[in-house]
Design a protein around this motif. Structure first.
Motif, PDB file in Angstrom:
ATOM      1  N   GLN A  32       0.824  -1.208   0.000  1.00  0.00           N
ATOM      2  CA  GLN A  32       0.000   0.000   0.000  1.00  0.00           C
ATOM      3  C   GLN A  32       0.862   1.263   0.000  1.00  0.00           C
ATOM      4  OE1 GLN A  32      -3.402   0.181   2.697  1.00  0.00           O
ATOM      5  NE2 GLN A  32      -3.268  -2.050   2.922  1.00  0.00           N
ATOM      6  N   HIS A  33       1.933   1.253   0.776  1.00  0.00           N
ATOM      7  CA  HIS A  33       2.821   2.414   0.826  1.00  0.00           C
ATOM      8  C   HIS A  33       3.478   2.641  -0.530  1.00  0.00           C
ATOM      9  CE1 HIS A  33       6.583   4.556   2.420  1.00  0.00           C
ATOM     10  NE2 HIS A  33       5.595   5.413   2.489  1.00  0.00           N
ATOM     11  N   SER A  34       3.949   1.568  -1.173  1.00  0.00           N
ATOM     12  CA  SER A  34       4.543   1.692  -2.501  1.00  0.00           C
ATOM     13  C   SER A  34       3.526   2.232  -3.506  1.00  0.00           C
ATOM     14  CB  SER A  34       5.075   0.341  -2.992  1.00  0.00           C
ATOM     15  OG  SER A  34       6.231  -0.014  -2.276  1.00  0.00           O
ATOM     16  N   GLU A  35       2.291   1.736  -3.431  1.00  0.00           N
ATOM     17  CA  GLU A  35       1.242   2.243  -4.327  1.00  0.00           C
ATOM     18  C   GLU A  35       0.975   3.718  -4.067  1.00  0.00           C
ATOM     19  OE1 GLU A  35      -1.914  -0.557  -3.590  1.00  0.00           O
ATOM     20  OE2 GLU A  35      -1.168  -1.940  -5.131  1.00  0.00           O
ATOM     21  N   HIS A  36       1.021   4.118  -2.802  1.00  0.00           N
ATOM     22  CA  HIS A  36       0.852   5.526  -2.440  1.00  0.00           C
ATOM     23  C   HIS A  36       1.936   6.386  -3.095  1.00  0.00           C
ATOM     24  CE1 HIS A  36      -0.262   8.962   0.056  1.00  0.00           C
ATOM     25  NE2 HIS A  36       1.021   9.088   0.378  1.00  0.00           N
ATOM     26  N   TRP A  75       7.702   3.236   7.304  1.00  0.00           N
ATOM     27  CA  TRP A  75       8.574   4.193   6.643  1.00  0.00           C
ATOM     28  C   TRP A  75       9.828   3.476   6.174  1.00  0.00           C
ATOM     29  CZ3 TRP A  75       7.867   3.681  11.787  1.00  0.00           C
ATOM     30  CH2 TRP A  75       8.985   3.514  12.599  1.00  0.00           C
ATOM     31  N   LEU A  76      10.487   4.075   5.188  1.00  0.00           N
ATOM     32  CA  LEU A  76      11.689   3.504   4.598  1.00  0.00           C
ATOM     33  C   LEU A  76      12.928   4.180   5.178  1.00  0.00           C
ATOM     34  CD1 LEU A  76      10.625   3.417   0.845  1.00  0.00           C
ATOM     35  CD2 LEU A  76      10.564   1.545   2.492  1.00  0.00           C
ATOM     36  N   GLU A  77      14.019   3.406   5.173  1.00  0.00           N
ATOM     37  CA  GLU A  77      15.300   3.909   5.644  1.00  0.00           C
ATOM     38  C   GLU A  77      16.395   3.130   4.916  1.00  0.00           C
ATOM     39  OE1 GLU A  77      16.487   4.793  10.036  1.00  0.00           O
ATOM     40  OE2 GLU A  77      16.982   2.705   9.603  1.00  0.00           O
ATOM     41  N   LYS A  78      17.549   3.716   4.822  1.00  0.00           N
ATOM     42  CA  LYS A  78      18.701   3.034   4.220  1.00  0.00           C
ATOM     43  C   LYS A  78      18.398   2.549   2.801  1.00  0.00           C
ATOM     44  CE  LYS A  78      20.212   1.448   8.739  1.00  0.00           C
ATOM     45  NZ  LYS A  78      20.289   0.279   9.617  1.00  0.00           N
ATOM     46  N   GLU A 128      12.301  10.077  -2.120  1.00  0.00           N
ATOM     47  CA  GLU A 128      12.938  11.282  -1.574  1.00  0.00           C
ATOM     48  C   GLU A 128      11.974  12.470  -1.586  1.00  0.00           C
ATOM     49  OE1 GLU A 128      16.529  11.533  -3.899  1.00  0.00           O
ATOM     50  OE2 GLU A 128      17.570  10.095  -2.583  1.00  0.00           O
ATOM     51  N   GLN A 129      11.172  12.581  -2.637  1.00  0.00           N
ATOM     52  CA  GLN A 129      10.170  13.651  -2.713  1.00  0.00           C
ATOM     53  C   GLN A 129       9.118  13.461  -1.617  1.00  0.00           C
ATOM     54  OE1 GLN A 129       8.265  13.898  -6.542  1.00  0.00           O
ATOM     55  NE2 GLN A 129       6.976  15.603  -5.937  1.00  0.00           N
ATOM     56  N   TYR A 130       8.677  12.226  -1.422  1.00  0.00           N
ATOM     57  CA  TYR A 130       7.703  11.912  -0.373  1.00  0.00           C
ATOM     58  C   TYR A 130       8.281  12.247   1.001  1.00  0.00           C
ATOM     59  CZ  TYR A 130       4.991   9.014   2.850  1.00  0.00           C
ATOM     60  OH  TYR A 130       4.257   8.571   3.920  1.00  0.00           O
ATOM     61  N   LYS A 141       4.406   9.679   9.353  1.00  0.00           N
ATOM     62  CA  LYS A 141       4.718   8.594   8.434  1.00  0.00           C
ATOM     63  C   LYS A 141       3.420   7.976   7.965  1.00  0.00           C
ATOM     64  CE  LYS A 141       8.726   7.807  11.291  1.00  0.00           C
ATOM     65  NZ  LYS A 141       8.558   7.991  12.709  1.00  0.00           N
ATOM     66  N   MET A 142       3.502   7.117   6.960  1.00  0.00           N
ATOM     67  CA  MET A 142       2.287   6.452   6.486  1.00  0.00           C
ATOM     68  C   MET A 142       1.833   5.451   7.493  1.00  0.00           C
ATOM     69  SD  MET A 142       1.454   4.473   3.033  1.00  0.00           S
ATOM     70  CE  MET A 142      -0.141   3.748   2.816  1.00  0.00           C
TER      71      MET A 142
END
Length: 142
Positions: A32-36, A75-78, A128-130, A141-142
């Motif tokens: 879902q986050h990737s689709e967002h 959320w994403l990191e690294k 990065e934009q998100y 965060k999402m």
């Protein structure tokens, strides 16, 4: 943030959410986050690859049961090379105590060879934009 209602068939013998069900929740919320971010399965196909789970670390802190609504934040990191680490926090909706924390290593693989390859620059730029938008809007965060 994504909400998931715990279903009865996801319970273990002790009446709690089965540990394996949490991995399904993590995968679903990651998708879902990737689709967002604009990256559906079709977009991944266009880019010639997919993210796959390589390693999952889950800390089970409190039980959840059928009928609970779980609020899941990710959320994403690294984000580098072929890999990205995705973090998760799961709480019962409306509560502050954590039920689960998790960290998943996702690896971008070529759709044909299934070998790791560099994450597409389009995904990195979108993330990065998100992230910049998140920082500017109080860090949610999402």
């Amino acid at each position: 943030m994504t909400d998931i209602r715990v279903r009865h068939y996801e319970m273990d013998a002790l009446g709690h959410v089965n540990n394996a069900s949490y991995q399904h929740y993590l995968e679903d919320v990651g998708i879902q986050h990737s689709e967002h971010l604009g990256f559906s399965l079709n977009r991944y196909r266009e880019l010639g690859g997919y993210f796959i789970m390589r390693r999952v670390t889950i800390d089970y802190l409190r039980p959840a049961v059928a009928g609970d609504i779980l609020a899941i934040t990710t959320w994403l990191e690294k984000l580098r090379g072929t890999r990205v680490t995705r973090h998760y926090e799961i709480r019962k909706k409306g509560e502050t105590d954590l039920v689960v924390t998790a960290e998943v290593l996702w690896v971008w693989v070529d759709a044909v060879t299934m070998r790791p390859k560099a994450i597409p620059k389009e995904f990195v730029a979108a993330y990065e934009q998100y992230q910049q938008a998140v920082i500017e809007s109080n860090g949610d965060k999402m």
